[in-house]
Design a protein around this motif. Structure first.
Motif, PDB file in Angstrom:
ATOM      1  N   VAL A   1      75.663 -15.102 -83.061  1.00  0.00           N
ATOM      2  CA  VAL A   1      75.876 -15.306 -84.494  1.00  0.00           C
ATOM      3  C   VAL A   1      75.740 -16.780 -84.848  1.00  0.00           C
ATOM      4  O   VAL A   1      75.186 -17.140 -85.893  1.00  0.00           O
ATOM      5  N   PHE A   2      76.246 -17.666 -83.984  1.00  0.00           N
ATOM      6  CA  PHE A   2      76.133 -19.106 -84.225  1.00  0.00           C
ATOM      7  C   PHE A   2      74.675 -19.541 -84.336  1.00  0.00           C
ATOM      8  O   PHE A   2      74.268 -20.198 -85.300  1.00  0.00           O
TER       9      PHE A   2
ATOM     10  N   ALA B   1      70.016 -21.326 -87.479  1.00  0.00           N
ATOM     11  CA  ALA B   1      68.572 -21.283 -87.725  1.00  0.00           C
ATOM     12  C   ALA B   1      68.253 -20.990 -89.176  1.00  0.00           C
ATOM     13  O   ALA B   1      67.129 -21.282 -89.634  1.00  0.00           O
ATOM     14  N   ARG B   2      69.198 -20.448 -89.917  1.00  0.00           N
ATOM     15  CA  ARG B   2      68.967 -20.071 -91.316  1.00  0.00           C
ATOM     16  C   ARG B   2      69.597 -21.047 -92.307  1.00  0.00           C
ATOM     17  O   ARG B   2      69.614 -20.764 -93.505  1.00  0.00           O
ATOM     18  N   LEU B   3      70.099 -22.174 -91.828  1.00  0.00           N
ATOM     19  CA  LEU B   3      70.614 -23.220 -92.704  1.00  0.00           C
ATOM     20  C   LEU B   3      69.532 -24.277 -92.915  1.00  0.00           C
ATOM     21  O   LEU B   3      68.994 -24.813 -91.940  1.00  0.00           O
ATOM     22  N   PRO B   4      69.203 -24.608 -94.151  1.00  0.00           N
ATOM     23  CA  PRO B   4      68.183 -25.650 -94.376  1.00  0.00           C
ATOM     24  C   PRO B   4      68.537 -26.976 -93.713  1.00  0.00           C
ATOM     25  O   PRO B   4      67.641 -27.754 -93.360  1.00  0.00           O
TER      26      PRO B   4
ATOM     27  N   GLU C   1      67.844 -31.308 -83.122  1.00  0.00           N
ATOM     28  CA  GLU C   1      67.944 -31.628 -81.695  1.00  0.00           C
ATOM     29  C   GLU C   1      69.061 -30.825 -81.040  1.00  0.00           C
ATOM     30  O   GLU C   1      68.904 -30.302 -79.925  1.00  0.00           O
ATOM     31  N   VAL C   2      70.198 -30.701 -81.733  1.00  0.00           N
ATOM     32  CA  VAL C   2      71.300 -29.895 -81.219  1.00  0.00           C
ATOM     33  C   VAL C   2      70.867 -28.436 -81.077  1.00  0.00           C
ATOM     34  O   VAL C   2      71.113 -27.791 -80.053  1.00  0.00           O
ATOM     35  N   TYR C   3      70.211 -27.909 -82.101  1.00  0.00           N
ATOM     36  CA  TYR C   3      69.779 -26.510 -82.063  1.00  0.00           C
ATOM     37  C   TYR C   3      68.811 -26.262 -80.913  1.00  0.00           C
ATOM     38  O   TYR C   3      68.959 -25.280 -80.161  1.00  0.00           O
TER      39      TYR C   3
END
Length: 345
Positions: free
Chosen positions: A315-316, A321-324, A333-335
């Protein structure tokens, strides 16, 4: 209610629209989960649902952004958007389609496409999913059903709403963290990370620290916190001085509560928020047989978790991924780093 788009057969009981639960795309554990939707409710998934699935490189960054996905994922569905989730007990006049009832383990997982047909005309109209790890639901195909409009429900204000809502306990018997809490924390952690602007965040003592502290600390630089997270909402003191507020989301509209002062908000499902803001006291019952008359004890005994709390990884990452904001270099970079790690927290 929803009816067959071809013959008009009634396929559901009367239902009222609510916000799509954050756990709708959660896969949890290896056991049977309860129904995703409360009886008498339905929710709409705005994203495409179902195959064929297309790899990220095939879709491309620009087309994915148009679908609301702003960072690379393994693949994206290309089915129609707007699938309608209802509780299995709210369906009517449907029959299983032979040959489409496969699953991974204990039930149906929808791998073969729609597995429920209209009893009236035989048209494929929905997919029942009830395998282990999946929140049980019937997903109506938006291209095969149509909605019969009923009377508009009265929008409840926050005071009325909270008077009738109950918090979900954070710990289930026998000592398991609630999957609703883990899903809510996974989604909220993505919003909290974006609201931090890459700076250390001070968390209040208690369950909020249990939810976010262990996961958030390694994602942000070390040092003295420059931002503060506060729990805010109706019936709570104003979050004076807090740059970030964890707030409840209205279960019908999906809109977060707006605190005064306009701090950045971290949305939480109202049942989880209630468990944080107004934890229910355990009942106190007199003890008989052996203890002094005025002695009282907790009954039932408090539940204690048997492992540390972990926000839901799936879920995280899905939420982030869906936050602008994931376009920001530090957050991207964190993602990218977390997406390839087997264990996040």
């Amino acid at each position: 209610m929803f009816v067959c788009g071809r013959c008009g057969t009634e396929l559901t009981a009367p239902v009222t629209r609510v916000a799509l639960p954050v756990r709708a795309h959660q896969s949890y554990g290896h056991a049977m989960l309860p129904a995703l939707m409360e009886p008498g409710t339905y929710a709409v998934d705005p994203e495409p649902r179902g195959g064929p699935w297309r790899l990220w490189d095939e879709v491309g960054e620009e087309a994915a952004a148009a679908l609301g996905v702003f960072a690379p994922v393994h693949s994206l569905p290309s089915g129609p958007p707007g699938a309608v989730a209802v509780a299995p007990g709210d369906t009517r006049a449907t029959v299983f389609i032979p040959g489409r009832c496969d699953g991974y383990c204990m039930g149906l997982d929808g791998r073969d496409g729609p597995n429920l047909a209209c009893e009236g005309c035989g048209r494929a109209v929905a997919t029942r999913m009830d395998d282990c790890s999946i929140w049980q639901a019937v997903w109506l195909d938006p291209t095969a059903v149509r909605r019969i409009q009923g009377p508009a429900p009265r929008a409840a204000d926050w005071t009325t709403l909270l008077a009738g809502e109950r918090g979900t306990p954070p710990v289930e018997q026998p000592g398991h963290w609630s999957p609703q809490w883990e899903a809510a924390a996974g989604a909220a952690l993505a919003h909290l990370l974006a609201a931090s602007a890459g700076e250390p965040v001070a968390l209040p003592a208690g369950l909020l620290t249990d939810m976010f502290g262990r996961a958030l600390t390694p994602l942000l630089p070390p040092g003295r916190p420059t931002r503060t997270l506060s729990l805010a909402g109706p019936g709570r003191p104003d979050p004076d001085g807090a740059e970030i507020a964890a707030v409840p989301v209205h279960p019908r509209t999906g809109e977060p509560w707006r605190p005064p002062g306009a701090p950045a908000t971290v949305p939480l499902p109202v049942d989880v928020w209630l468990g944080l803001a107004f934890p229910e006291d355990r009942s106190l019952l007199p003890v008989t047989g052996g203890l002094p008359r005025d002695v009282r004890r907790d009954d039932p005994l408090p539940s204690h978790p048997n492992w540390v709390f972990r926000p839901d990884r799936q879920v995280f990452l899905r939420t982030l991924a869906r936050l602008p904001e994931v376009h920001r270099p530090w957050l991207r970079e964190v993602y990218d780093r977390l997406r390839d790690e087997a264990e996040l927290f």
